[in-house]
Design a protein around this motif. Structure first.
Motif, PDB file in Angstrom:
ATOM      1  N   VAL A  65       0.776  -0.437  -0.073  1.00 35.55           N
ATOM      2  CA  VAL A  65       0.207   0.150   0.023  1.00 35.55           C
ATOM      3  C   VAL A  65       0.827   0.971   0.264  1.00 35.55           C
ATOM      4  N   ASP A  66       2.075   1.551   1.012  1.00 37.93           N
ATOM      5  CA  ASP A  66       2.922   2.448   0.443  1.00 37.93           C
ATOM      6  C   ASP A  66       3.858   2.905  -0.093  1.00 37.93           C
ATOM      7  N   ASP A  67       4.459   1.269  -0.351  1.00 39.97           N
ATOM      8  CA  ASP A  67       5.570   1.369  -2.074  1.00 39.97           C
ATOM      9  C   ASP A  67       4.788   1.521  -3.145  1.00 39.97           C
ATOM     10  N   GLY A  68       3.775   0.474  -3.302  1.00 41.70           N
ATOM     11  CA  GLY A  68       2.821   0.500  -4.519  1.00 41.70           C
ATOM     12  C   GLY A  68       3.414  -0.430  -5.217  1.00 41.70           C
ATOM     13  N   TRP A  69       5.015  -1.152  -5.117  1.00 41.79           N
ATOM     14  CA  TRP A  69       5.058  -2.180  -5.988  1.00 41.79           C
ATOM     15  C   TRP A  69       3.781  -3.855  -5.604  1.00 41.79           C
ATOM     16  N   GLU A  70       3.437  -4.552  -6.818  1.00 43.45           N
ATOM     17  CA  GLU A  70       2.515  -5.786  -6.696  1.00 43.45           C
ATOM     18  C   GLU A  70       4.078  -6.908  -7.513  1.00 43.45           C
ATOM     19  N   VAL A  71       3.679  -7.711  -6.285  1.00 46.53           N
ATOM     20  CA  VAL A  71       3.960  -8.879  -7.185  1.00 46.53           C
ATOM     21  C   VAL A  71       2.652 -10.545  -6.743  1.00 46.53           C
ATOM     22  N   ASP A  72       3.029 -11.083  -7.684  1.00 44.59           N
ATOM     23  CA  ASP A  72       1.971 -12.001  -8.088  1.00 44.59           C
ATOM     24  C   ASP A  72       2.321 -13.789  -9.418  1.00 44.59           C
ATOM     25  N   ALA A  73       1.538 -14.160  -8.940  1.00 44.97           N
ATOM     26  CA  ALA A  73       1.480 -15.789  -9.093  1.00 44.97           C
ATOM     27  C   ALA A  73       0.365 -15.756  -9.721  1.00 44.97           C
ATOM     28  N   ASN A  74       0.430 -16.028 -11.394  1.00 49.90           N
ATOM     29  CA  ASN A  74      -0.830 -16.176 -11.455  1.00 49.90           C
ATOM     30  C   ASN A  74      -2.254 -15.865 -11.456  1.00 49.90           C
ATOM     31  N   GLY A  75      -1.326 -14.625 -11.622  1.00 51.37           N
ATOM     32  CA  GLY A  75      -2.491 -13.254 -10.673  1.00 51.37           C
ATOM     33  C   GLY A  75      -3.601 -12.696 -11.448  1.00 51.37           C
ATOM     34  N   ASP A  76      -3.383 -13.021 -12.546  1.00 49.42           N
ATOM     35  CA  ASP A  76      -4.828 -12.496 -13.911  1.00 49.42           C
ATOM     36  C   ASP A  76      -5.862 -13.587 -14.201  1.00 49.42           C
ATOM     37  N   THR A  77      -5.554 -14.542 -13.309  1.00 48.15           N
ATOM     38  CA  THR A  77      -6.972 -16.278 -14.088  1.00 48.15           C
ATOM     39  C   THR A  77      -7.432 -15.703 -12.705  1.00 48.15           C
ATOM     40  N   ARG A  78      -8.838 -15.217 -13.347  1.00 49.03           N
ATOM     41  CA  ARG A  78      -9.849 -15.332 -12.311  1.00 49.03           C
ATOM     42  C   ARG A  78     -10.528 -16.887 -11.656  1.00 49.03           C
ATOM     43  N   MET A  79     -10.120 -17.011 -10.419  1.00 51.82           N
ATOM     44  CA  MET A  79     -10.371 -17.709  -9.743  1.00 51.82           C
ATOM     45  C   MET A  79     -11.891 -17.593  -8.433  1.00 51.82           C
ATOM     46  N   LEU A 242      -8.104  -3.830  -2.855  1.00 59.80           N
ATOM     47  CA  LEU A 242      -7.716  -3.572  -1.341  1.00 59.80           C
ATOM     48  C   LEU A 242      -7.074  -2.724  -1.190  1.00 59.80           C
ATOM     49  N   ALA A 243      -6.092  -2.691  -1.483  1.00 66.14           N
ATOM     50  CA  ALA A 243      -5.327  -0.921  -1.791  1.00 66.14           C
ATOM     51  C   ALA A 243      -5.896  -0.176  -1.649  1.00 66.14           C
ATOM     52  N   ARG A 244      -6.592   0.053  -2.844  1.00 66.75           N
ATOM     53  CA  ARG A 244      -7.156   0.943  -2.937  1.00 66.75           C
ATOM     54  C   ARG A 244      -8.503   1.953  -1.975  1.00 66.75           C
ATOM     55  N   LEU A 245      -8.777   0.746  -1.454  1.00 66.36           N
ATOM     56  CA  LEU A 245      -9.677   0.510   0.059  1.00 66.36           C
ATOM     57  C   LEU A 245      -8.805   1.523   0.964  1.00 66.36           C
ATOM     58  N   LYS A 246      -7.799   0.925   1.554  1.00 70.87           N
ATOM     59  CA  LYS A 246      -7.246   1.442   2.419  1.00 70.87           C
ATOM     60  C   LYS A 246      -6.169   2.152   2.720  1.00 70.87           C
ATOM     61  N   LYS A 247      -6.349   2.525   0.913  1.00 70.78           N
ATOM     62  CA  LYS A 247      -6.216   4.279   1.159  1.00 70.78           C
ATOM     63  C   LYS A 247      -6.956   4.845   0.978  1.00 70.78           C
ATOM     64  N   GLY A 248      -8.145   4.836   0.895  1.00 81.14           N
ATOM     65  CA  GLY A 248      -9.352   5.782   0.866  1.00 81.14           C
ATOM     66  C   GLY A 248     -10.228   6.128  -0.510  1.00 81.14           C
ATOM     67  N   GLU A 249      -9.879   5.530  -1.651  1.00 77.55           N
ATOM     68  CA  GLU A 249     -10.030   5.254  -2.520  1.00 77.55           C
ATOM     69  C   GLU A 249     -11.106   5.956  -3.218  1.00 77.55           C
ATOM     70  N   LEU A 250     -11.955   4.161  -2.527  1.00 77.70           N
ATOM     71  CA  LEU A 250     -13.274   3.613  -2.907  1.00 77.70           C
ATOM     72  C   LEU A 250     -14.352   4.543  -2.032  1.00 77.70           C
ATOM     73  N   LEU A 251     -14.360   5.077  -1.139  1.00 70.72           N
ATOM     74  CA  LEU A 251     -15.541   4.665   0.161  1.00 70.72           C
ATOM     75  C   LEU A 251     -14.855   6.721   1.008  1.00 70.72           C
ATOM     76  N   SER A 252     -16.016   6.876   1.536  1.00 68.34           N
ATOM     77  CA  SER A 252     -15.948   7.946   2.390  1.00 68.34           C
ATOM     78  C   SER A 252     -14.478   7.675   3.268  1.00 68.34           C
ATOM     79  N   ALA A 253     -14.593   7.959   4.350  1.00 65.93           N
ATOM     80  CA  ALA A 253     -13.268   8.389   5.168  1.00 65.93           C
ATOM     81  C   ALA A 253     -14.165   7.036   6.359  1.00 65.93           C
ATOM     82  N   GLY A 254     -14.739   7.283   6.650  1.00 65.26           N
ATOM     83  CA  GLY A 254     -15.543   6.572   7.670  1.00 65.26           C
ATOM     84  C   GLY A 254     -16.450   5.177   7.262  1.00 65.26           C
ATOM     85  N   SER A 255     -17.333   5.445   6.163  1.00 60.38           N
ATOM     86  CA  SER A 255     -17.321   3.893   5.404  1.00 60.38           C
ATOM     87  C   SER A 255     -15.570   2.908   5.304  1.00 60.38           C
ATOM     88  N   THR A 256     -14.678   3.474   5.273  1.00 62.70           N
ATOM     89  CA  THR A 256     -13.726   2.948   5.381  1.00 62.70           C
ATOM     90  C   THR A 256     -13.432   2.154   6.750  1.00 62.70           C
TER      91      THR A 256
END
Length: 348
Positions: A65-79, A242-256
């Motif tokens: 969330v803080d540094d912005g990097w992402e890592v994944d394995a098979n991360g683009d496959t819908r499960m 979830l990272a965008r939720l944590k940063k407050g980008e999806l909901l108001s501060a109270g709802s977040t």
């Protein structure tokens, strides 16, 4: 007349025009570009190796969330998400709260006609109160998230406008490769190869109807669900959301804050991701578990937000779409991911 003569007229000097002071024009200074931070290579390799060596269809994604990097394995496959999708229902409820369309204090009544199937502890309260139980939107939402109550979730889903409303929320927030299914009843009956009947919500009726189906019917429906889950989501998209939720980008501060605090009080999946979280870290999550057939499970998941003692946060999605591995072996995959995140944070 002596002394009398003409006086010379001296022309007036023109008044100098004083230029107005030059106005200072503010030139916007762009903010400094965010410092690029590479993802920890040891973490990335651990995740790739864990997924590669896992016997089954699985995907893992981690976002800083803080540094912005992402890592994944098979991360683009819908499960298959299963109850992970309750997260998007909760966000849709809270978005409507932010818009003033509902309040968490609004009364909400659940009746026998609202019952779904599988895990629905509220069914006992409905029965104890003569077939009708009244609470509040906020209390029902907490049950849906912390107890993974299917009926509570479905009641809220239809309160906000059904699956189209949740899909519109996902689209409006540009959450990416995340689907939302048709609701608990149709999703689970379809996965089993059944057409939904409300009588399946009572007692063991669903299990008996499913067991009576020919094996090839069940197998065909089960495999079709895994191949193209209507509630499928890519782990990388989930971790980013979830990272965008944590940063407050999806909901108001109270709802977040309300949602994250509620996820931190979840009672489900104590041995999944939570089983490896150090005691001085803070963790909020949502689990999801699908149906079993012929020794396989269609969806065994955990997603959440990990916060280190120094406040740095990481989001994680471990989603197992299809596996015959034992439950302890599934926990081992999840614990490996958490341990690698903690090690990366301590070494960073």
């Amino acid at each position: 007349m002596t002394g009398c003569g003409s006086h010379a007229v001296i022309p007036a000097r023109p008044t100098a025009k004083i230029a107005p002071p030059a106005q200072t024009v503010a030139v916007p200074v762009p903010p400094p570009a965010p410092k690029h931070v590479d993802p920890p290579e040891a973490l990335a390799e651990t995740i790739r190796s864990a997924v590669r060596n896992f016997d089954g269809k699985a995907g893992v994604a981690v976002t800083s969330v803080d540094d912005g990097w992402e890592v994944d394995a098979n991360g683009d496959t819908r499960m298959p998400q299963q109850s992970v999708s309750k997260t998007w229902v909760a966000m849709t409820v809270l978005a409507q709260r932010d818009q003033g369309r509902l309040s968490l204090d609004d009364p909400l009544t659940i009746t026998t006609a609202d019952l779904t199937l599988f895990h629905q502890p509220i069914a006992a309260l409905v029965a104890q109160n003569g077939g009708s139980y009244t609470s509040t939107v906020g209390a029902i939402l907490k049950r849906a998230l912390t107890m993974s109550d299917n009926t509570c979730n479905d009641k809220l889903l239809w309160l906000v406008g059904g699956p189209p409303a949740v899909r519109e929320f996902i689209k409006s927030r540009d959450l990416g490769n995340i689907r939302f299914g048709p609701g608990e009843r149709l999703l689970q009956s379809g996965t089993a190869g059944l057409d939904w009947k409300q009588s399946y919500s009572l007692g063991r009726n669903f299990y008996q109807a499913r067991a009576a189906l020919p094996t090839d019917v069940r197998r065909k429906a089960f495999n079709a669900y895994i191949a193209d889950p209507p509630d499928g989501a890519a782990p990388a998209a989930v971790a980013k959301a979830l990272a965008r939720l944590k940063k407050g980008e999806l909901l108001s501060a109270g709802s977040t804050a309300w949602l994250i605090n509620t996820m931190q009080s979840s009672h489900t999946g104590k041995n999944r991701l939570r089983g490896a979280v150090p005691s001085d870290w803070v963790f909020g999550h949502k689990t999801g578990t699908g149906q079993d057939f012929e020794g396989r499970t269609a969806g065994y998941n955990d997603i959440g937000i990990l916060t280190a003692p120094d406040g740095k946060s990481y989001t994680v999605a471990v989603m197992i779409g299809d596996t015959a591995r034992t439950i302890p072996q599934r926990w081992e995959l999840m614990h490996t991911v958490v341990n690698a995140i903690v090690a990366a944070d301590r070494n960073g």
